[in-house]
Design an enzyme around this catalytic site. Structure first.
Site, short mmCIF file in Angstrom:
data_model
loop_
_atom_site.label_atom_id
_atom_site.label_comp_id
_atom_site.label_asym_id
_atom_site.label_seq_id
_atom_site.Cartn_x
_atom_site.Cartn_y
_atom_site.Cartn_z
N ARG A 149 -37.10 26.82 -50.99
CA ARG A 149 -35.67 27.14 -50.98
C ARG A 149 -34.84 25.89 -50.72
O ARG A 149 -33.86 25.62 -51.42
CB ARG A 149 -35.38 28.22 -49.93
CG ARG A 149 -35.59 29.65 -50.40
CD ARG A 149 -36.95 29.91 -51.04
NE ARG A 149 -37.17 31.31 -51.36
CZ ARG A 149 -37.79 32.16 -50.55
NH1 ARG A 149 -38.27 31.75 -49.38
NH2 ARG A 149 -37.95 33.42 -50.91
N ASP A 178 -41.68 28.44 -55.10
CA ASP A 178 -40.95 29.70 -55.03
C ASP A 178 -40.04 29.82 -56.24
O ASP A 178 -40.06 28.95 -57.12
CB ASP A 178 -40.15 29.81 -53.72
CG ASP A 178 -40.15 31.23 -53.17
OD1 ASP A 178 -39.56 32.11 -53.83
OD2 ASP A 178 -40.74 31.46 -52.10
N HIS A 253 -42.48 35.56 -57.05
CA HIS A 253 -41.85 34.33 -56.55
C HIS A 253 -42.29 33.12 -57.36
O HIS A 253 -42.57 32.05 -56.81
CB HIS A 253 -42.16 34.13 -55.06
CG HIS A 253 -41.38 35.03 -54.15
ND1 HIS A 253 -40.00 34.96 -54.04
CD2 HIS A 253 -41.79 36.03 -53.31
CE1 HIS A 253 -39.59 35.87 -53.17
NE2 HIS A 253 -40.64 36.54 -52.72
N ASP A 315 -46.70 38.25 -52.28
CA ASP A 315 -45.69 39.13 -51.71
C ASP A 315 -44.55 39.39 -52.70
O ASP A 315 -44.33 38.62 -53.63
CB ASP A 315 -45.12 38.53 -50.43
CG ASP A 315 -44.45 37.18 -50.67
OD1 ASP A 315 -45.09 36.33 -51.32
OD2 ASP A 315 -43.31 36.97 -50.19
N GLU A 316 -43.84 40.47 -52.46
CA GLU A 316 -42.58 40.78 -53.13
C GLU A 316 -42.68 40.57 -54.65
O GLU A 316 -41.92 39.80 -55.24
CB GLU A 316 -41.45 39.95 -52.53
CG GLU A 316 -41.21 40.28 -51.06
CD GLU A 316 -40.11 39.46 -50.41
OE1 GLU A 316 -39.47 39.97 -49.48
OE2 GLU A 316 -39.91 38.30 -50.82
N TRP A 382 -46.91 40.29 -42.33
CA TRP A 382 -45.52 39.94 -42.02
C TRP A 382 -44.61 41.15 -41.89
O TRP A 382 -43.62 41.11 -41.16
CB TRP A 382 -44.97 38.97 -43.07
CG TRP A 382 -44.65 39.56 -44.41
CD1 TRP A 382 -45.49 39.77 -45.44
CD2 TRP A 382 -43.35 39.99 -44.86
NE1 TRP A 382 -44.82 40.31 -46.52
CE2 TRP A 382 -43.50 40.45 -46.20
CE3 TRP A 382 -42.08 40.05 -44.28
CZ2 TRP A 382 -42.44 40.95 -46.95
CZ3 TRP A 382 -41.01 40.54 -45.03
CH2 TRP A 382 -41.20 40.98 -46.34
N TYR A 407 -40.49 35.39 -37.12
CA TYR A 407 -39.66 34.83 -38.19
C TYR A 407 -38.51 34.07 -37.55
O TYR A 407 -37.58 34.66 -36.99
CB TYR A 407 -39.15 35.94 -39.12
CG TYR A 407 -40.07 36.18 -40.30
CD1 TYR A 407 -41.45 36.21 -40.13
CD2 TYR A 407 -39.57 36.36 -41.58
CE1 TYR A 407 -42.31 36.43 -41.20
CE2 TYR A 407 -40.41 36.58 -42.66
CZ TYR A 407 -41.77 36.61 -42.47
OH TYR A 407 -42.62 36.83 -43.53
N PHE A 408 -38.55 32.73 -37.67
CA PHE A 408 -37.55 31.90 -37.00
C PHE A 408 -36.35 31.61 -37.89
O PHE A 408 -35.48 30.82 -37.51
CB PHE A 408 -38.20 30.61 -36.51
CG PHE A 408 -39.25 30.82 -35.45
CD1 PHE A 408 -39.35 32.03 -34.77
CD2 PHE A 408 -40.16 29.83 -35.14
CE1 PHE A 408 -40.31 32.23 -33.80
CE2 PHE A 408 -41.14 30.02 -34.16
CZ PHE A 408 -41.21 31.23 -33.49
N ASP A 409 -36.28 32.27 -39.07
CA ASP A 409 -35.03 32.27 -39.81
C ASP A 409 -34.09 33.32 -39.24
O ASP A 409 -32.89 33.31 -39.51
CB ASP A 409 -35.26 32.50 -41.30
CG ASP A 409 -36.06 33.77 -41.60
OD1 ASP A 409 -36.85 34.19 -40.73
OD2 ASP A 409 -35.91 34.32 -42.71
N THR A 458 -36.23 28.86 -45.40
CA THR A 458 -35.08 27.94 -45.35
C THR A 458 -33.92 28.32 -46.25
O THR A 458 -33.11 27.46 -46.62
CB THR A 458 -35.55 26.52 -45.70
OG1 THR A 458 -36.09 26.50 -47.03
CG2 THR A 458 -36.59 26.02 -44.71
#
Length: 520
Positions: A149, A178, A253, A315-316, A382, A407-409, A458
């Site tokens: 990101r 990504d 992604h 994922d996703e 997660w 998750y530190f975002d 990020t």
């Protein structure tokens, strides 16, 4: 004696009478098999003290001793024993990793000024006499960093690795690809960085899923690491006891890769590297050409990264295109798959088998459970701990990485003064109170929990100073959770020790929360 401000706190610490003084004639005594570790310790202690600290194979009198001791095998791969008396400071361990961890403890036993990069006038370098025996609770103690990101310069990556080593964290999870950027050079596919490492703009706060409300920075964003950069980072990390875990996202992604090579997608039509955050319906196709392409990518990745595990994301991954694409439907029919979830599982199983044939192990986010888990796969859980619990009960290894609280975002409080970030918050107290082993697991099942890690996504961290603000001191709290025995955990003690520890981080120019004005 005031207890030393060690982070993470060691398993056992026994104070003794006296102290050890570093002096002009203090040598570092180490065998040839510990040459790298001795060089690193000298490099770490020399600048602030101004002392030469010569290396020697033997010495009498005041000395620092580094030694491998097979008799300490009960301390495991990373444990160590550190003893300090008036004439000797000794770090002994069964393996070289323990010597590195003991050296970090030694640095924290000294005044915080030991972290300065030039000689400190009038500095007195006294180390209290202690006996420490220490080993980690978990073998996987990690920090994830998303550079897809927002690209982070190599110099910051190296600094981050130094900080991980200081906190006895041993896995650097490098999220390299990504939808918004491909950040690693792959020589046989130059468009991955020639096209995929560049985007025309970047979405900025406030966070919204409504396209009409999106705001943008108004400038392009780009960056990638050459293979020589990667080799440098991997070697630098290994010298400090840190394993670099690469993540190459598939089958979702992957828009930056599809923008570089449209034939990797399901439509064959040109697309652009994404400028906004979220999930795109453009995912990899499931043809033989796509499989061969990413096998080629992974061949180069394996040459660069000696890590036992290789992260494939997983994922996703929306299934919309697969439902509409004849080649995907033909693949399902050929393989006897009932639905698109099983198609994703088939895709992951292919690379699980491929990696196993190349002596590696696949790890992915917990969506790889959907449609059936590949036989050798390890799950990074997660979306809470449910996926990790299911995987551990089925006999699969697990890394616990739930959004709450790793998750530190997520913001560090609900105060309006916090900088832009993901929704919700994970406080320092939340992180320190985290227990990575769910109570639902039996003792045998719990053995499959390898450990945990902190995630730094990020989207709303455009530069390294913002990353540091979101990471520290929460990552220090997680480091203690993962290293120290549960019985030593005490929030008041941690916060007391943190006061001194933050002085160290300030000297190292870490923009931890509370030091400076929050980023915009």
């Amino acid at each position: 004696m005031v207890p030393p401000a060690l982070v993470p706190v060691p398993a056992t610490l026994t104070p003794r009478a006296g102290q050890f003084l570093l002096g002009a004639a203090t040598p570092i005594v180490a065998g040839g098999d510990l040459g790298r570790q001795a060089d690193l310790l000298r490099d770490q202690l020399g600048p602030a003290t101004g002392l030469a600290l010569p290396l020697a194979s033997s010495a009498t009198g005041s000395r620092i001793t580094l030694a491998l001791e097979p008799s300490l095998a009960s301390l495991g791969e990373e444990g160590y024993r550190l003893t300090v008396s008036g004439d000797e400071l000794a770090i002994r361990a069964p393996k070289a990793a323990g010597i590195l961890h003991g050296s970090q403890t030694l640095r924290q036993l000294l005044p915080p000024d030991i972290f300065r990069r030039a000689a400190v006038a009038g500095g007195t370098w006294a180390i209290p006499a202690v006996e420490i025996e220490d080993r980690p609770r978990f073998g996987w103690r990690g920090s994830h960093l998303d550079v897809g990101r927002h690209f982070m310069p190599k110099e910051f990556v190296l600094k981050h690795i130094d900080l991980l080593a200081l906190h006895k964290l041993n896995v650097f999870h490098w999220h390299l690809t990504d939808d918004q950027g491909w950040r690693i050079e792959i020589k046989r596919y130059p468009n991955l960085t020639g096209v995929g490492a560049f985007r025309s703009d970047s979405m900025i706060a406030p966070r919204t899923a409504d396209p009409a409300k999106r705001k943008f920075a108004g400038r392009p964003h780009a960056g990638f690491y050459t293979q020589d950069d990667v080799r440098e980072v991997v070697r630098y990390a290994a010298d400090r006891g840190v394993t670099v875990l690469p993540e190459i996202e598939m089958p979702g992604h992957a828009l930056a890769a599809i923008a570089a090579y449209p034939e990797l997608g399901n439509t064959g039509k040109p697309v652009q590297v994404s400028t906004h955050w979220g999930i795109t319906e453009h995912v990899l196709g499931v043809t033989e050409n796509v499989l061969r392409f990413f096998e080629g990518v992974l061949e180069e990745v394996l040459e660069l990264f000696p890590s036992k595990f290789i992260h494939v994301g997983g994922d996703e991954c929306p299934k919309t295109e697969w439902r509409k694409t004849p080649s995907a439907q033909e693949r399902m029919k050929k393989e006897g798959l009932r639905n698109e979830d099983e198609l994703q599982s088939w895709f992951i199983r292919h690379f699980d088998t491929w990696l196993a044939e190349h002596g590696r192990r696949l790890i992915g986010w917990d969506e790889i459970l959907e449609g059936g888990l590949a036989p050798g796969a390890t799950v990074m859980s997660w979306r809470g701990e449910k996926g990790g619990i299911a995987a551990a009960k089925a006999g699969h290894d697990v890394v616990m990485a739930p959004e709450k609280p790793t998750y530190f975002d997520h913001l560090q409080s609900d105060l309006p003064t916090e900088p832009p970030g993901h929704g919700g918050h994970n406080s320092l107290e939340d992180v320190y109170g985290y227990e990575p082993v769910p109570t639902e697991l039996t003792a045998d099942e719990a053995k499959h929990v390898l450990g945990s890690q902190g995630q730094l996504w990020t989207e709303y961290m455009p530069d390294h100073k913002h990353v540091e603000y979101m990471a520290w001191p929460r990552l220090a709290a997680l480091a203690e959770v993962l290293w120290s025995p549960p019985g030593t955990r005490d929030l008041a003690s941690f916060k007391s020790r943190l006061e001194t520890h933050l002085r160290r981080l300030a000297i190292l120019d870490v923009n931890y929360r509370g030091r400076l004005t929050p980023p915009d």
